[in-house]
Design an enzyme around this catalytic site. Structure first.
Site, mmCIF file in Angstrom:
data_model
loop_
_atom_site.group_PDB
_atom_site.id
_atom_site.type_symbol
_atom_site.label_atom_id
_atom_site.label_comp_id
_atom_site.label_asym_id
_atom_site.label_seq_id
_atom_site.Cartn_x
_atom_site.Cartn_y
_atom_site.Cartn_z
ATOM 1 N N GLN A 127 -22.826 -20.282 11.826
ATOM 2 C CA GLN A 127 -22.633 -19.912 10.667
ATOM 3 C C GLN A 127 -21.440 -19.184 10.714
ATOM 4 O O GLN A 127 -21.130 -18.229 9.466
ATOM 5 C CB GLN A 127 -23.797 -19.351 9.756
ATOM 6 C CG GLN A 127 -24.688 -20.578 9.948
ATOM 7 C CD GLN A 127 -26.039 -19.653 9.771
ATOM 8 O OE1 GLN A 127 -26.082 -19.179 8.192
ATOM 9 N NE2 GLN A 127 -26.825 -19.350 11.045
ATOM 10 N N HIS A 176 -19.715 -23.007 7.555
ATOM 11 C CA HIS A 176 -18.675 -21.760 7.226
ATOM 12 C C HIS A 176 -17.524 -21.457 6.857
ATOM 13 O O HIS A 176 -17.290 -21.300 5.833
ATOM 14 C CB HIS A 176 -19.372 -20.768 6.566
ATOM 15 C CG HIS A 176 -21.125 -20.649 6.401
ATOM 16 N ND1 HIS A 176 -22.053 -19.802 7.026
ATOM 17 C CD2 HIS A 176 -21.243 -21.587 5.768
ATOM 18 C CE1 HIS A 176 -23.184 -20.493 6.512
ATOM 19 N NE2 HIS A 176 -23.523 -21.452 5.593
HETATM 20 P P1 OAD Z 1 -27.712 -12.306 9.366
HETATM 21 O O1 OAD Z 1 -26.820 -11.166 9.569
HETATM 22 O O2 OAD Z 1 -28.415 -12.696 7.590
HETATM 23 O O3 OAD Z 1 -28.519 -12.141 10.345
HETATM 24 C C1 OAD Z 1 -27.960 -11.201 11.590
HETATM 25 C C2 OAD Z 1 -29.921 -11.749 12.794
HETATM 26 O O4 OAD Z 1 -28.945 -11.393 14.064
HETATM 27 C C3 OAD Z 1 -30.668 -10.933 12.085
HETATM 28 O O5 OAD Z 1 -32.057 -11.707 12.382
HETATM 29 C C4 OAD Z 1 -30.020 -9.976 13.223
HETATM 30 O O6 OAD Z 1 -31.830 -9.587 13.333
HETATM 31 C C5 OAD Z 1 -29.909 -10.110 14.547
HETATM 32 N N1 OAD Z 1 -29.048 -9.989 15.679
HETATM 33 C C6 OAD Z 1 -28.432 -7.922 15.751
HETATM 34 N N2 OAD Z 1 -27.755 -8.056 16.820
HETATM 35 C C7 OAD Z 1 -27.941 -9.193 17.061
HETATM 36 C C8 OAD Z 1 -27.731 -9.232 18.883
HETATM 37 N N3 OAD Z 1 -27.220 -8.589 19.326
HETATM 38 N N4 OAD Z 1 -28.122 -10.446 19.373
HETATM 39 C C9 OAD Z 1 -28.750 -11.168 18.869
HETATM 40 N N5 OAD Z 1 -29.119 -11.238 16.968
HETATM 41 C C10 OAD Z 1 -29.119 -10.383 16.696
HETATM 42 O O7 OAD Z 1 -26.638 -13.304 9.429
HETATM 43 P P2 OAD Z 1 -26.648 -14.919 9.189
HETATM 44 O O8 OAD Z 1 -28.329 -15.547 9.797
HETATM 45 O O9 OAD Z 1 -25.363 -15.347 10.098
HETATM 46 O O10 OAD Z 1 -22.528 -16.503 4.906
HETATM 47 O O11 OAD Z 1 -26.389 -14.610 7.835
HETATM 48 C C11 OAD Z 1 -25.954 -16.189 7.498
HETATM 49 C C12 OAD Z 1 -25.253 -15.813 6.112
HETATM 50 O O12 OAD Z 1 -25.105 -15.469 5.288
HETATM 51 C C13 OAD Z 1 -23.076 -15.662 6.913
HETATM 52 O O13 OAD Z 1 -23.072 -17.131 7.714
HETATM 53 C C14 OAD Z 1 -23.105 -15.248 5.618
HETATM 54 C C15 OAD Z 1 -23.949 -14.811 4.885
HETATM 55 O O14 OAD Z 1 -23.399 -15.180 3.457
HETATM 56 C C16 OAD Z 1 -21.258 -16.166 4.152
HETATM 57 O O15 OAD Z 1 -20.546 -15.598 4.678
HETATM 58 C C17 OAD Z 1 -19.772 -17.251 4.092
#
Ligand code: OAD
Length: 264
Positions: A121, A139
């Site tokens: 993503q 994305h």
């Molecule tokens: P999120 O910010 O929603 O989630 C990030 C996740 O990564 C959380 O569950 C954290 O607990 C976890 N995390 C943090 N540090 C970490 C580490 N070092 N190792 C492993 N995990 C870790 O991000 P996404 O799920 O990617 O779209 O969000 C999805 C979409 O929402 C994105 O693509 C974005 C947003 O709207 C756009 O803006 C186009």
């Protein structure tokens, strides 16, 4: 359509680990087809801010506007210059950043398995820089622009931008080649990701809060078609209830453990 859905928390039935055990490594080694879904968390150790986490609320805003408004089809229609400014701000944050051991481990997994697909993503390009090749960017990519007139996509790496990049095919105005809230995913990419997910023996869910659909439907599909689901995240998420194993930890520390000490 690209939307956020928060599932009501279901009880975690899976095994919860804090490191990769020999049993888990054996399961990994014996897989024939691996598919990985990554989110912002895989880039966190490179210095990329995540969107959510630490309680699940939207954390990002810029000039007082939430990301759901800044990265939206509505804003692109009414104020495309502001959308470019927002993405240029993010490009400024990203330009000096480099992949971390989590990105490099995934590139190494791809070299070891005959069937491997990485669905991300993230728009930050760090998987590609780390060497991943069979990559589905659901994305889009922040370093590309798309012509609003002829729809050509082209690399546009300049930052800070003086003005929106002009299309080098027809000279038309452009927009960032990323998916905005209210838009469909790029043609074909999600279907290919679904196809890969439905053939996976193991489906990894790494560093994503798994609330943005349709991306978050991929582990559900993989589970329905018989894959084991392994989640890597320092926190439990909306998708943890589905996982066979949740490894609580940082991607940059956990992912290399799957191959540590193993020869090709
Ligand atoms: P999120 O910010 O929603 O989630 C990030 C996740 O990564 C959380 O569950 C954290 O607990 C976890 N995390 C943090 N540090 C970490 C580490 N070092 N190792 C492993 N995990 C870790 O991000 P996404 O799920 O990617 O779209 O969000 C999805 C979409 O929402 C994105 O693509 C974005 C947003 O709207 C756009 O803006 C186009």
């Amino acid at each position: 359509m690209y939307v956020i859905v928060t599932l009501s928390k279901l009880p975690q039935m899976s095994k919860v680990l804090r490191e990769v055990t020999d049993e888990l490594r054996r399961m990994f080694d014996s897989a024939r087809s691996i598919v990985v879904l990554t989110g912002a968390g895989v880039s966190a150790e490179s210095g990329v801010p995540t969107f959510r986490g630490g309680g699940g609320s939207e954390m990002w805003s810029w000039r007082g506007r939430p990301i759901t408004e800044l990265s939206s089809a509505e804003l692109l229609a009414t104020d495309p210059a502001l959308v470019w400014e927002w993405f240029d701000y993010r490009r400024g944050l990203l330009k000096e950043l480099t992949p971390n051991p989590g990105h490099f481990a995934l590139a190494e997994w791809e070299r070891r398995f005959e069937s491997f697909a990485l669905v991300t993503q993230n728009i930050d390009d760090l998987h590609r820089v780390a060497g991943s090749m069979n990559l589905f960017e659901l994305h889009g990519n922040i370093w590309r622009a798309r012509c609003l007139r002829c729809a050509s996509t082209f690399e546009a790496r300049e930052t800070p931008l003086e003005s929106a990049p002009a299309c080098f095919v027809c000279g038309g105005a452009s927009r960032p080649d990323v998916v905005l809230f209210g838009e469909m995913l790029p043609e074909g990419v999600f279907e290919r990701a679904e196809e890969a997910a439905s053939r996976a023996d193991i489906f990894f869910v790494i560093g994503t809060s798994a609330v943005v659909y349709p991306a978050a439907s991929l582990p559900i599909l993989a589970k329905q078609t018989g894959a084991k689901i392994i989640e890597v995240n320092p926190e439990q998420t909306d998708i943890s209830f589905l996982a066979d194993v949740t490894v609580l930890g940082l991607a940059g520390e956990i992912l290399p453990q799957f191959i540590s000490g193993r020869a090709h």
